[in-house]
Design an enzyme around this catalytic site. Structure first.
Site, PDB file in Angstrom:
ATOM      1  N   ASP A 101       0.744  -1.342   0.270  1.00  0.00           N
ATOM      2  CA  ASP A 101       0.057  -0.024   0.055  1.00  0.00           C
ATOM      3  C   ASP A 101       0.754   1.152  -0.135  1.00  0.00           C
ATOM      4  O   ASP A 101       1.883   1.521   0.974  1.00  0.00           O
ATOM      5  CB  ASP A 101      -0.903  -0.025   0.897  1.00  0.00           C
ATOM      6  CG  ASP A 101      -1.761   1.092   1.280  1.00  0.00           C
ATOM      7  OD1 ASP A 101      -1.576   1.654   0.089  1.00  0.00           O
ATOM      8  OD2 ASP A 101      -3.119   1.138   2.529  1.00  0.00           O
ATOM      9  N   ASP A 311      -2.358   6.324  -6.212  1.00  0.00           N
ATOM     10  CA  ASP A 311      -2.475   4.825  -5.214  1.00  0.00           C
ATOM     11  C   ASP A 311      -3.046   4.223  -5.749  1.00  0.00           C
ATOM     12  O   ASP A 311      -3.427   3.564  -6.677  1.00  0.00           O
ATOM     13  CB  ASP A 311      -3.885   6.336  -4.176  1.00  0.00           C
ATOM     14  CG  ASP A 311      -3.941   5.535  -2.812  1.00  0.00           C
ATOM     15  OD1 ASP A 311      -2.838   4.724  -2.192  1.00  0.00           O
ATOM     16  OD2 ASP A 311      -5.088   4.767  -2.553  1.00  0.00           O
TER      17      ASP A 311
END
Length: 429
Positions: A101, A311
């Site tokens: 992440d 992201d």
């Protein structure tokens, strides 16, 4: 509670001695890569074969929407991540699947003994069985790297506390350990990696953690992230190559060091603004020959002009509401088809019952110094056997360049030069 049978002074001496260097073994050319598995892939340990494709799209939308709202607050959902990787902790090494992440920093896995651990298929990590596990003392500079002021155990060990946007959490001892990546050519080890050994993990109704993942690997911007800790060892470079949804049997790649260099013809680079998240400067979005400018964020000076987050953990791309409206209208006019239909999932406003790639107009994201031309798979997503929808979402929060828009691009982060590079690629090879 976990007890360690040495004094804080001994712990401090041992820790500082072990952290005086941060060598790694393997990957002699300074680079390595690992498989990056989409959570819905056939290779994913958390995929449910009974869930049909349209339901996966819906769940991805729900995760993206919730994550979008929380990105602005700096508080994410840990299991909203879309990509997993397999790595090992300890000596001897023990394998775990963790979430990769770019929106998170502190890496952690579940550890014994458990005050409270969410259910996972494999046993939690047992630090007593590892010869390289070392808790971090409270008075160390490493403990002070935590984003919030840490607390101490009576034994003098530093405690971390990660709380996420859905009230999920991970709490435990901050420690160092040897981590191992299963690179295709050789195993690559890094000793003295700072991570959270979580003894209390979960949240409301168990939190959003799944039983097949053991924790999280943070690739974010702050000092405890993997990208920052390994910065000098990987020359500040890491990269993603994400395959499309349709290629569910083939993993993407996460590259480091020389394996993360994006070069050759067709490379477009743009400034990478490293703040609380990774930001880019998006000047405009064009549909065919119609160009729509993207305004700066109200907090733009804070983010050095960055106005969109890139992201890996958000599926779809979020555009400012005015920009989205103009883009949708331009796409609708360019396709000029009578085959528009309602999205059976009730998510996306613009959908078609039959859409050929050749009918989709050129959609380009004009970042500062880099024009990224989206392919049909980056702009439209199938929501059923008979419907394809524009994969953008209107937002009044911070815009996000999501992972669907990045699929089949090699996306390279250079934290030293502070640039990000895009190259059209086939990420299934």
């Amino acid at each position: 509670m976990l007890q360690y049978f040495f004094s804080p002074v001994v712990v401090a001496i041992a820790f500082l001695a072990s952290c005086s260097i941060f060598p790694h073994t393997g990957a002699n050319n300074g680079g390595f890569s690992v498989d990056l598995i989409h959570r819905d892939s056939q290779k994913s340990p958390i995929t449910d074969p009974l869930i049909i494709h349209s339901e996966r799209i819906k769940y991805a939308y729900q995760r993206s929407l919730q994550r979008s709202k929380l990105l602005g607050s700096g508080s994410l959902i840990p299991d909203g991540g879309e990509y997993l990787l397999k790595m090992s902790f300890g000596t001897p090494p023990v394998d775990f699947f963790v979430i990769a992440d770019t929106g998170s920093d502190t890496s952690w896995i579940q550890c014994l003994p458990c005050i409270h651990c969410y259910k996972q298929k494999s046993p939690p990590f047992d630090p007593k069985k590892s010869s390289t596990f070392q808790p971090i003392p409270c008075n160390s500079k490493e403990c002070k790297l935590l984003p919030i002021k840490s607390k101490c155990k009576p034994s003098g060990i530093c405690l971390y506390n990660e709380t996420y946007g859905d009230n999920s959490f991970s709490r435990g001892d901050l420690a160092t350990e040897t981590i191992t990546f299963p690179s295709p050519t050789e195993k690559v080890k890094f000793p003295n990696f700072i991570f959270g050994c979580g003894h209390d993990n979960g949240g409301d109704n168990g939190g959003t953690f799944t039983e097949m993942t053991s924790g999280l690997l943070g690739l974010g911007t702050r000092k405890l992230s993997l990208a920052t800790q390994l910065k000098s060892r990987i020359d500040g470079k890491f990269s993603f190559c994400l395959g499309p949804f349709t290629e569910t049997s083939r993993p993407g790649k996460l590259g480091f060091g020389t394996d993360a260099i994006v070069s050759g013809p067709g490379v477009d680079s743009t400034p990478l603004i490293i703040d609380d998240f990774y930001y880019l400067i998006l000047d405009a979005v064009s549909v065919g020959n119609k160009i729509f400018k993207v305004p700066p964020l109200k907090e733009s000076p804070k983010h050095k002009g960055g106005n969109i987050i890139i992201d890996s953990g958000t599926t779809y791309t979020f555009l400012p509401s005015d920009v989205y409206t103009n883009v949708e209208k331009a796409v609708r006019n360019a396709i000029n088809s009578n085959s528009t239909t309602k999205d059976p999932l009730g998510i996306f406003p613009l959908c078609y019952s039959s859409l050929k790639d050749s009918n989709i107009p050129r959609i380009t994201f004009h970042f500062k110094g880099a024009d990224v031309l989206l392919k049909p798979l980056n702009a439209f997503v199938k929501t059923s056997d008979s419907s394809s929808c524009l994969a953008f979402i209107s937002t009044t929060d911070i815009p996000i360049f999501g992972n669907v828009a990045q699929m089949n691009f090699l996306v390279g982060y250079d934290l030293v030069k502070e640039i990000i590079s895009f190259k059209d690629s086939d990420c299934t090879k």
